[in-house]
Design a protein around this motif. Sequence first.
Motif, PDB file in Angstrom:
ATOM      1  N   GLY A  58      29.216   1.038 -38.006  1.00  0.00           N
ATOM      2  CA  GLY A  58      27.900   0.479 -37.750  1.00  0.00           C
ATOM      3  C   GLY A  58      27.995  -0.834 -36.999  1.00  0.00           C
ATOM      4  N   PHE A  59      26.826  -1.385 -36.695  1.00  0.00           N
ATOM      5  CA  PHE A  59      26.747  -2.638 -35.948  1.00  0.00           C
ATOM      6  C   PHE A  59      26.174  -3.742 -36.827  1.00  0.00           C
ATOM      7  CE2 PHE A  59      26.668   0.690 -32.746  1.00  0.00           C
ATOM      8  CZ  PHE A  59      27.567   0.216 -31.814  1.00  0.00           C
ATOM      9  N   GLY A  60      26.405  -4.976 -36.398  1.00  0.00           N
ATOM     10  CA  GLY A  60      25.932  -6.134 -37.132  1.00  0.00           C
ATOM     11  C   GLY A  60      26.655  -7.362 -36.631  1.00  0.00           C
ATOM     12  N   SER A  61      26.840  -8.342 -37.512  1.00  0.00           N
ATOM     13  CA  SER A  61      27.613  -9.523 -37.145  1.00  0.00           C
ATOM     14  C   SER A  61      29.087  -9.147 -37.007  1.00  0.00           C
ATOM     15  CB  SER A  61      27.451 -10.607 -38.209  1.00  0.00           C
ATOM     16  OG  SER A  61      28.095 -10.205 -39.421  1.00  0.00           O
ATOM     17  N   GLU A  62      29.847 -10.055 -36.463  1.00  0.00           N
ATOM     18  CA  GLU A  62      31.281  -9.789 -36.292  1.00  0.00           C
ATOM     19  C   GLU A  62      31.941  -9.426 -37.623  1.00  0.00           C
ATOM     20  OE1 GLU A  62      33.672 -10.007 -33.439  1.00  0.00           O
ATOM     21  OE2 GLU A  62      31.721  -9.333 -32.724  1.00  0.00           O
ATOM     22  N   GLU A  63      31.659 -10.199 -38.641  1.00  0.00           N
ATOM     23  CA  GLU A  63      32.263  -9.943 -39.947  1.00  0.00           C
ATOM     24  C   GLU A  63      31.772  -8.621 -40.534  1.00  0.00           C
ATOM     25  OE1 GLU A  63      34.783 -11.535 -41.363  1.00  0.00           O
ATOM     26  OE2 GLU A  63      34.803 -12.620 -39.460  1.00  0.00           O
ATOM     27  N   GLN A  64      30.497  -8.320 -40.372  1.00  0.00           N
ATOM     28  CA  GLN A  64      29.962  -7.061 -40.881  1.00  0.00           C
ATOM     29  C   GLN A  64      30.620  -5.868 -40.193  1.00  0.00           C
ATOM     30  OE1 GLN A  64      25.793  -7.789 -40.153  1.00  0.00           O
ATOM     31  NE2 GLN A  64      25.377  -8.113 -42.337  1.00  0.00           N
ATOM     32  N   MET A  65      30.797  -5.960 -38.888  1.00  0.00           N
ATOM     33  CA  MET A  65      31.393  -4.844 -38.150  1.00  0.00           C
ATOM     34  C   MET A  65      32.861  -4.653 -38.513  1.00  0.00           C
ATOM     35  SD  MET A  65      29.568  -4.845 -34.389  1.00  0.00           S
ATOM     36  CE  MET A  65      30.004  -6.524 -33.927  1.00  0.00           C
ATOM     37  N   LYS A  66      33.571  -5.739 -38.704  1.00  0.00           N
ATOM     38  CA  LYS A  66      34.969  -5.613 -39.121  1.00  0.00           C
ATOM     39  C   LYS A  66      35.067  -4.965 -40.497  1.00  0.00           C
ATOM     40  CE  LYS A  66      36.778  -9.605 -36.540  1.00  0.00           C
ATOM     41  NZ  LYS A  66      37.365 -10.972 -36.660  1.00  0.00           N
ATOM     42  N   ARG A  67      34.120  -5.311 -41.364  1.00  0.00           N
ATOM     43  CA  ARG A  67      34.162  -4.768 -42.725  1.00  0.00           C
ATOM     44  C   ARG A  67      33.733  -3.298 -42.767  1.00  0.00           C
ATOM     45  NH1 ARG A  67      34.622  -6.376 -47.927  1.00  0.00           N
ATOM     46  NH2 ARG A  67      33.163  -5.607 -49.521  1.00  0.00           N
ATOM     47  N   ILE A  68      32.646  -2.973 -42.067  1.00  0.00           N
ATOM     48  CA  ILE A  68      32.118  -1.609 -42.115  1.00  0.00           C
ATOM     49  C   ILE A  68      32.990  -0.640 -41.316  1.00  0.00           C
ATOM     50  CG2 ILE A  68      30.153  -0.141 -41.522  1.00  0.00           C
ATOM     51  CD1 ILE A  68      28.362  -2.622 -41.908  1.00  0.00           C
ATOM     52  N   ASN A  69      33.384  -1.045 -40.108  1.00  0.00           N
ATOM     53  CA  ASN A  69      34.169  -0.160 -39.252  1.00  0.00           C
ATOM     54  C   ASN A  69      35.650  -0.135 -39.614  1.00  0.00           C
ATOM     55  OD1 ASN A  69      32.118   0.685 -37.115  1.00  0.00           O
ATOM     56  ND2 ASN A  69      31.934  -1.534 -37.028  1.00  0.00           N
ATOM     57  N   GLY A  70      36.134  -1.276 -40.110  1.00  0.00           N
ATOM     58  CA  GLY A  70      37.556  -1.369 -40.402  1.00  0.00           C
ATOM     59  C   GLY A  70      37.902  -1.297 -41.874  1.00  0.00           C
ATOM     60  N   GLU A  71      37.513  -2.324 -42.631  1.00  0.00           N
ATOM     61  CA  GLU A  71      37.954  -2.430 -44.022  1.00  0.00           C
ATOM     62  C   GLU A  71      37.476  -1.267 -44.891  1.00  0.00           C
ATOM     63  OE1 GLU A  71      36.916  -6.293 -45.520  1.00  0.00           O
ATOM     64  OE2 GLU A  71      37.632  -7.293 -43.705  1.00  0.00           O
ATOM     65  N   ALA A  72      36.237  -0.824 -44.676  1.00  0.00           N
ATOM     66  CA  ALA A  72      35.727   0.293 -45.472  1.00  0.00           C
ATOM     67  C   ALA A  72      36.567   1.549 -45.261  1.00  0.00           C
ATOM     68  CB  ALA A  72      34.267   0.576 -45.116  1.00  0.00           C
ATOM     69  N   ASN A  73      36.939   1.800 -44.017  1.00  0.00           N
ATOM     70  CA  ASN A  73      37.774   2.964 -43.724  1.00  0.00           C
ATOM     71  C   ASN A  73      39.188   2.805 -44.269  1.00  0.00           C
ATOM     72  OD1 ASN A  73      36.141   4.933 -42.196  1.00  0.00           O
ATOM     73  ND2 ASN A  73      35.908   3.266 -40.732  1.00  0.00           N
ATOM     74  N   VAL A  74      39.712   1.581 -44.209  1.00  0.00           N
ATOM     75  CA  VAL A  74      41.051   1.336 -44.756  1.00  0.00           C
ATOM     76  C   VAL A  74      41.070   1.615 -46.255  1.00  0.00           C
ATOM     77  CG1 VAL A  74      42.760  -0.461 -45.254  1.00  0.00           C
ATOM     78  CG2 VAL A  74      41.738  -0.299 -42.965  1.00  0.00           C
ATOM     79  N   VAL A  75      40.024   1.184 -46.958  1.00  0.00           N
ATOM     80  CA  VAL A  75      39.920   1.461 -48.392  1.00  0.00           C
ATOM     81  C   VAL A  75      39.919   2.969 -48.638  1.00  0.00           C
ATOM     82  CG1 VAL A  75      38.347   1.353 -50.377  1.00  0.00           C
ATOM     83  CG2 VAL A  75      38.778  -0.690 -49.012  1.00  0.00           C
ATOM     84  N   ALA A  76      39.155   3.696 -47.843  1.00  0.00           N
ATOM     85  CA  ALA A  76      39.056   5.144 -48.019  1.00  0.00           C
ATOM     86  C   ALA A  76      40.380   5.833 -47.732  1.00  0.00           C
ATOM     87  CB  ALA A  76      37.970   5.703 -47.106  1.00  0.00           C
ATOM     88  N   VAL A  77      41.072   5.409 -46.682  1.00  0.00           N
ATOM     89  CA  VAL A  77      42.368   6.012 -46.341  1.00  0.00           C
ATOM     90  C   VAL A  77      43.361   5.813 -47.476  1.00  0.00           C
ATOM     91  CG1 VAL A  77      44.367   5.866 -44.806  1.00  0.00           C
ATOM     92  CG2 VAL A  77      42.060   5.802 -43.847  1.00  0.00           C
ATOM     93  N   ASN A  78      43.414   4.611 -48.014  1.00  0.00           N
ATOM     94  CA  ASN A  78      44.366   4.328 -49.082  1.00  0.00           C
ATOM     95  C   ASN A  78      44.024   5.059 -50.374  1.00  0.00           C
ATOM     96  OD1 ASN A  78      46.512   2.181 -48.266  1.00  0.00           O
ATOM     97  ND2 ASN A  78      44.620   1.465 -47.325  1.00  0.00           N
ATOM     98  N   ALA A  79      42.732   5.212 -50.651  1.00  0.00           N
ATOM     99  CA  ALA A  79      42.332   5.987 -51.829  1.00  0.00           C
ATOM    100  C   ALA A  79      42.747   7.443 -51.670  1.00  0.00           C
ATOM    101  CB  ALA A  79      40.822   5.875 -52.035  1.00  0.00           C
ATOM    102  N   ALA A  80      42.505   7.999 -50.483  1.00  0.00           N
ATOM    103  CA  ALA A  80      42.878   9.393 -50.234  1.00  0.00           C
ATOM    104  C   ALA A  80      44.388   9.577 -50.346  1.00  0.00           C
ATOM    105  CB  ALA A  80      42.391   9.825 -48.854  1.00  0.00           C
ATOM    106  N   LYS A  81      45.134   8.642 -49.811  1.00  0.00           N
ATOM    107  CA  LYS A  81      46.599   8.730 -49.878  1.00  0.00           C
ATOM    108  C   LYS A  81      47.077   8.635 -51.318  1.00  0.00           C
ATOM    109  CE  LYS A  81      50.622   8.990 -47.866  1.00  0.00           C
ATOM    110  NZ  LYS A  81      51.011  10.190 -47.091  1.00  0.00           N
TER     111      LYS A  81
END
Length: 297
Positions: A137-160
Amino acid sequence: MASFSLLPAISAASPASLNRAFFPTRPALNLKNRFAVRSSYAEAGARDDYRSATIDVVADVKSERVVVLGGSGFVGSAICKAAISKGIEVISLSRSGRPTYTDPWVDQVTWISGDVFYVNWDEVLVGATAVVSTLGGFGSEEQMKRINGEANVVAVNAAKEYGIPKFILISVHDYNLPPFLLSSGYFTGKRKAESEVLSKYPNSGVVLRPAFIYGKRRVDGFELPLDLVGEPAERILKAVENFTKPLSSLPASDLLLAPPVSVDDVAFAVVNAITDDDEFGILTIDQIKEAAQKVRV
């Protein structure tokens, strides 16, 4: 792509000491398993009559179970629908949970409302053979890093951690943008997520990089016919691609020259990635369309 807002926890995180014996770690990746059960009453000492004849049972068992993160969004719902059409069991995790519209396939999806940062993964990943993330999604710089990056990283690690054998990420084409534009939170977040997928799943992770995705998108009860713009543009760019190729090296040229991608092509390319054990790595725009065609056929 589906925007995944950050909400307070709706359930406690799973304890680290959870007994994994109750959760399958390496489920089969075939779309259907066929097995035969043969039984003979004679072998058990029963009287040799019509009841002691060998019984042959051949059953089809659905073995694919995919978790779609952001499954109620534009791209996510298309993936859910395509997977259901191919006999795949689907669980969706998103902020909004079950959609409000009443398409027949909606009733065949298990809808879970939650946030990837706080969800109890025990309730989501049990028995899954693949996880598909449309988070972004879009938003502020910090929001985009969290939604596009960190949220997916959390999901990848949970799946692994839970032993899910395949992870599929919907990312984005880079449009041949110069580095200073690719340094925005949107793109850096997406690339961080890509790196996590490809490092944790080097032989089974799949990253799709579509350009503009078109189709009929529902927004607040209304349907936006993005296909009225995207479909003609895709055809025109395909027809003139031999003339425009020399321009592809120009910075940001793909903002105009990258062909749009149908949301159905994205969805069926994901289905192909779910069912094809040999599919992994980054898929470009053309490769997404080729993968979708395999499933359509």
